[in-house]
Structures are given as structure tokens and as C-alpha cells.
Design a protein around this motif. Sequence first.
Motif, PDB file in Angstrom:
ATOM      1  N   ALA A 281       0.852  -1.191   0.000  1.00 39.06           N
ATOM      2  CA  ALA A 281       0.000   0.000   0.000  1.00 39.06           C
ATOM      3  C   ALA A 281       0.886   1.238   0.000  1.00 39.06           C
ATOM      4  CB  ALA A 281      -0.901   0.008   1.231  1.00 39.06           C
TER       5      ALA A 281
ATOM      6  N   THR B 135       0.731   5.717  -0.411  1.00 41.29           N
ATOM      7  CA  THR B 135      -0.116   6.903  -0.361  1.00 41.29           C
ATOM      8  C   THR B 135       0.493   7.947  -1.279  1.00 41.29           C
ATOM      9  OG1 THR B 135      -0.670   6.415   1.915  1.00 41.29           O
ATOM     10  CG2 THR B 135      -1.128   8.639   1.171  1.00 41.29           C
TER      11      THR B 135
ATOM     12  N   THR C 165      -4.906   6.106  -1.089  1.00 36.42           N
ATOM     13  CA  THR C 165      -4.034   4.940  -0.982  1.00 36.42           C
ATOM     14  C   THR C 165      -4.172   4.108  -2.247  1.00 36.42           C
ATOM     15  OG1 THR C 165      -4.268   4.903   1.411  1.00 36.42           O
ATOM     16  CG2 THR C 165      -3.522   2.872   0.371  1.00 36.42           C
TER      17      THR C 165
END
Length: 149
Positions: free
Chosen positions: A58, A60, A78
Motif C-alpha cells: 500500500a 499513499t 491509498t
Amino acid sequence: MFAAARRSATSKSFTRAFSSTPRAQSDVAKLILIGRLGKNPEVRMTRSDKEYISYTVATTNYPPPPPNPDGTRPEPSTSWHTILSFSPTANNYLRTLQKGSQVYVEANYELREADPAADADSPAAQRQILLRHETIRVLKRASAPSESS
């Protein structure tokens, strides 16, 4: 005097950075990710019974997107990236990683075009990004869950 002579000698040996000659061995599409493992790496099998590992990172988007016309700034979003590893050596290491670990990943990037003959609702009918594991470094291990939680 010597610098001028050296400059003229190097300018004569200058070669073009781009060429019409194909050089497939130097072409590369690579993606570098710094993020957190979204879940523990999973062992899977190909149709030909070859083991591979699938893991998700993940990230951002930072800096956040530009402000809206009214001056407010939208929240950063995200992105989830699924990476596949087919290397037995790397797979042994990937099995030891835990969800939440911060990692630095280098992956080969391949864009697969949609299959026009596929059913419109199937994944094959859409463009797909394939990320093939190349290297991983753990920047920060996930903290062990406490016994009380």
C-alpha cells in the motif's frame, strides 16, 4: 589549455543517446515502491503447479493532490499494488514478512492489453498491470501484536 584539448577530444567521441537500432536487452520498465505490506504474503500455485508468492504493498500519493477551487485540499488516497514473485529464494524470505512492515520494493512492470474476445465482466477484458518481484528491503518491521488484543 589541457581542458580545452580534453573537451574537444571527448566531443568527437560523443555518441547519440537514442538510436534507431533495437536494443531490447537494455530496455526496462521498473517500478519502485515504498510502502507497507497490506497483508501477509500468500503462497499460490500456477496452473502448471509452480509455486509463487503474491504480496500487496500500500502506498499513499504524496504530496497530496492540488487544492480544489474552493481552497480545500482532498485527502491523499491509498493505492494497492499486487506483486508476484516466482523466485524460490525470494519466496523463502517473503514468507517471513508480516502485514504492516514498511518495505522498499523494485518490480518489473508489464502492461497487458485487454483480450477483445473475453467476456466484458472478466478480468481478461481489461488492461492489467503485472508487477514481477525483483528485490525487496524491509525498512521497518511490523510490531508484533500484543497478547491483550
